[in-house]
Design a protein around this motif. Structure first.
Motif, PDB file in Angstrom:
ATOM      1  N   PHE A  82      22.533 -50.890 -59.868  1.00 29.68           N
ATOM      2  CA  PHE A  82      22.146 -49.478 -59.940  1.00 29.68           C
ATOM      3  C   PHE A  82      23.166 -48.624 -59.212  1.00 29.68           C
ATOM      4  O   PHE A  82      23.656 -47.616 -59.740  1.00 29.68           O
ATOM      5  N   LYS A  83      23.505 -49.015 -57.998  1.00 28.95           N
ATOM      6  CA  LYS A  83      24.484 -48.265 -57.209  1.00 28.95           C
ATOM      7  C   LYS A  83      25.834 -48.234 -57.910  1.00 28.95           C
ATOM      8  O   LYS A  83      26.503 -47.199 -57.967  1.00 28.95           O
ATOM      9  N   ASP A  84      26.245 -49.363 -58.489  1.00 27.44           N
ATOM     10  CA  ASP A  84      27.523 -49.430 -59.200  1.00 27.44           C
ATOM     11  C   ASP A  84      27.527 -48.527 -60.429  1.00 27.44           C
ATOM     12  O   ASP A  84      28.553 -47.935 -60.780  1.00 27.44           O
ATOM     13  N   ALA A  85      26.374 -48.411 -61.079  1.00 31.92           N
ATOM     14  CA  ALA A  85      26.289 -47.633 -62.318  1.00 31.92           C
ATOM     15  C   ALA A  85      26.264 -46.127 -62.068  1.00 31.92           C
ATOM     16  O   ALA A  85      26.836 -45.351 -62.837  1.00 31.92           O
ATOM     17  N   VAL A  86      25.602 -45.697 -60.988  1.00 27.17           N
ATOM     18  CA  VAL A  86      25.437 -44.249 -60.774  1.00 27.17           C
ATOM     19  C   VAL A  86      26.319 -43.706 -59.657  1.00 27.17           C
ATOM     20  O   VAL A  86      26.400 -42.492 -59.465  1.00 27.17           O
ATOM     21  N   GLY A  87      26.965 -44.600 -58.900  1.00 26.60           N
ATOM     22  CA  GLY A  87      27.916 -44.172 -57.884  1.00 26.60           C
ATOM     23  C   GLY A  87      27.282 -43.348 -56.775  1.00 26.60           C
ATOM     24  O   GLY A  87      26.260 -43.718 -56.210  1.00 26.60           O
ATOM     25  N   GLU A  88      27.878 -42.182 -56.480  1.00 25.88           N
ATOM     26  CA  GLU A  88      27.432 -41.332 -55.374  1.00 25.88           C
ATOM     27  C   GLU A  88      25.997 -40.845 -55.539  1.00 25.88           C
ATOM     28  O   GLU A  88      25.333 -40.509 -54.551  1.00 25.88           O
ATOM     29  N   MET A  89      25.502 -40.819 -56.778  1.00 27.88           N
ATOM     30  CA  MET A  89      24.129 -40.349 -57.002  1.00 27.88           C
ATOM     31  C   MET A  89      23.102 -41.238 -56.319  1.00 27.88           C
ATOM     32  O   MET A  89      21.972 -40.821 -56.061  1.00 27.88           O
ATOM     33  N   ALA A  90      23.463 -42.469 -56.015  1.00 29.70           N
ATOM     34  CA  ALA A  90      22.523 -43.386 -55.357  1.00 29.70           C
ATOM     35  C   ALA A  90      22.277 -43.005 -53.903  1.00 29.70           C
ATOM     36  O   ALA A  90      21.182 -43.227 -53.380  1.00 29.70           O
ATOM     37  N   ASN A  91      23.283 -42.427 -53.258  1.00 30.35           N
ATOM     38  CA  ASN A  91      23.164 -42.120 -51.828  1.00 30.35           C
ATOM     39  C   ASN A  91      22.003 -41.166 -51.554  1.00 30.35           C
ATOM     40  O   ASN A  91      21.862 -40.129 -52.216  1.00 30.35           O
ATOM     41  N   GLY A  92      21.187 -41.541 -50.579  1.00 34.49           N
ATOM     42  CA  GLY A  92      20.035 -40.733 -50.212  1.00 34.49           C
ATOM     43  C   GLY A  92      18.736 -41.212 -50.821  1.00 34.49           C
ATOM     44  O   GLY A  92      17.655 -40.873 -50.337  1.00 34.49           O
ATOM     45  N   ILE A  93      18.818 -41.987 -51.898  1.00 34.72           N
ATOM     46  CA  ILE A  93      17.602 -42.483 -52.558  1.00 34.72           C
ATOM     47  C   ILE A  93      16.927 -43.542 -51.687  1.00 34.72           C
ATOM     48  O   ILE A  93      17.579 -44.466 -51.195  1.00 34.72           O
TER      49      ILE A  93
ATOM     50  N   VAL B  39      13.195 -35.574 -51.680  1.00 34.57           N
ATOM     51  CA  VAL B  39      12.924 -36.967 -51.317  1.00 34.57           C
ATOM     52  C   VAL B  39      12.612 -37.757 -52.586  1.00 34.57           C
ATOM     53  O   VAL B  39      11.636 -37.474 -53.282  1.00 34.57           O
ATOM     54  N   PHE B  40      13.462 -38.730 -52.867  1.00 39.07           N
ATOM     55  CA  PHE B  40      13.303 -39.602 -54.035  1.00 39.07           C
ATOM     56  C   PHE B  40      12.990 -40.998 -53.520  1.00 39.07           C
ATOM     57  O   PHE B  40      13.780 -41.587 -52.792  1.00 39.07           O
ATOM     58  N   ILE B  41      11.818 -41.554 -53.906  1.00 39.25           N
ATOM     59  CA  ILE B  41      11.418 -42.887 -53.445  1.00 39.25           C
ATOM     60  C   ILE B  41      11.274 -43.822 -54.638  1.00 39.25           C
ATOM     61  O   ILE B  41      10.344 -43.693 -55.438  1.00 39.25           O
TER      62      ILE B  41
END
Length: 409
Positions: free
Chosen positions: A274-285, A261-263
């Motif tokens: 942020f989402k554009d820069a890290v792509g799929e890594m953002a999902n779930g945050i 869990v990342f908050i």
């Protein structure tokens, strides 16, 4: 002597005429307008969200002016570019002494707000904070400071409440068995949220196993990531601006640090950049912040109208919730000015303390009830959002949610 008397008399007439002319000119300059100072970081490192905050203020003013203004007078924003605390002090001084501004709105950044509101307090000018979160802004109990948005301690409470009420059950653990880590940038923004979260966690019996502070200007967070990896937390509370949020995500991926869990807490983790820069890594945050745009519309009346106005004016979607928070705050400011009919600081403060709105009646979902001692609005609350399939959806509490929180063990 007679000639001298005539010359002196003529000179006096000329001087008085000039003074009268200047006085008339000064009156006509301000006649038909209500001037409000707008102090934001419009250049420098904080300009992205500083400008986004100003856009919300600008839309609220344009809306009231199109409806005829206040008592027939147009509202004019007199801008100040406060790129850092030193510039904030200088710009606040200029607005007050040179522009004769009696009330100022701002400012997005806690450091900027702290500095500029101090100048306002010394000069008897009413300062309205619409977006900065450090508790110290209102904890000073200044007579000329009001804040419409929730402070950092409210963010910390949402962190701990969510961990205690939702995360523990989802992970199949008791709150006291969870391991929670904190990583935060070290300005007043990050430090305040981290320190308050530690206090609230202790009261709730939640274990904070490591706290990692760092400079938001750092170009290497590998030591922070490795320390977090070693601690093996169940939950990470992160407080970051945009660049360090992106860096933390990328280096966590590179160094193999994963957390169930990342908050995030506003700042960079809210932004589409942020989402554009890290792509799929953002999902779930997860992200705790001001209201975002995928939210229960029944609890946020007026948000759709704001979105339409924003897109028409700027030709794009809002870049963060700072614009809607400042829009709502500015509408409160304008409502209070309408009630008073002028920008006299004493009268505005008295009217503001009587101004009330219930949660669920404004575009942010917040209510309004200013504390008479601190000037803090007691009815604003951050909400919890989550990046799901590239969208930031409101997931908690239920009254504003459009999706249940998704947590994978």
């Amino acid at each position: 002597m007679k000639k001298l008397f005539v010359i002196l008399l003529a000179t006096m007439v000329i001087i008085l005429t000039a003074c009268s002319s200047n006085s008339t000119s000064g009156e006509s300059k301000s006649e038909g307008k209500i001037e409000i100072g707008a102090l934001f970081p419009l250049s420098g490192d904080l300009a992205l969200l500083g400008e986004e905050s100003f856009r919300g203020v600008e839309i609220a003013v344009e809306e009231v002016n199109k409806a005829g203004g206040i008592d027939g007078k147009k509202v004019k924003l007199v801008k100040g570019d406060a790129l850092d605390p030193d510039a904030a002090q200088a710009e606040a001084t200029r607005l007050i002494n040179k522009e004769d501004i009696k009330t100022i709105v701002g400012s997005f950044s806690s450091g900027i707000s702290f500095a500029s509101s101090e100048v306002a307090e010394r000069n008897g000018v009413l300062f309205w904070e619409l977006g900065a979160v450090a508790d110290s802004i209102t904890d000073r109990k200044y007579q000329n400071v009001l804040r419409t948005n929730p402070p950092a301690s409210y963010f910390s409470k949402v962190n701990i409440d969510f961990i205690k009420e939702v995360v523990a059950e989802k992970l199949g653990k008791k709150p006291g068995d969870l391991k929670v880590a904190i990583a935060h940038e070290d300005s007043s923004y990050g430090t305040t949220i981290a320190e308050e979260a530690k206090k609230l966690a202790k009261k709730a019996g939640i274990n904070i196993i490591t706290v990692q502070g760092y400079s938001s200007g750092s170009n290497d967070l590998s030591s922070v990531v490795l320390n977090l990896k070693k601690a093996q937390p169940d939950v990470l509370i992160a407080v970051s601006y945009l660049n360090d949020a992106v860096l933390l995500a990328r280096q966590s991926e590179e160094l193999g640090f994963k957390v169930p869990v990342f908050i995030g807490n506003g700042g960079g983790h809210t932004m589409t950049d942020f989402k554009d820069a890290v792509g799929e890594m953002a999902n779930g945050i997860f992200d705790i912040d001001f209201p975002q745009y995928n939210i229960n519309r029944e609890f946020t009346p007026g948000m759709d109208e704001f979105l339409d106005l924003y897109k028409k004016k700027y030709g794009q979607e809002p870049r963060s919730g700072h614009s809607i928070a400042n829009y709502m705050g500015m509408k409160v400011v304008l409502d209070v000015i309408k009630e008073v009919g002028e920008v006299d600081p004493v009268k505005l403060k008295e009217a503001a303390l009587k101004y009330k709105a219930e949660p669920g009646t404004l575009a942010t979902g917040w209510g309004v009830d200013f504390d008479s001692k601190t000037g803090q609005n007691k009815k604003g609350q951050p909400y919890l959002h989550q990046w799901i399939d590239g969208k930031l959806l409101t997931v908690w509490p239920e009254k504003v949610a459009v999706q249940e929180p998704q947590i994978n063990k």
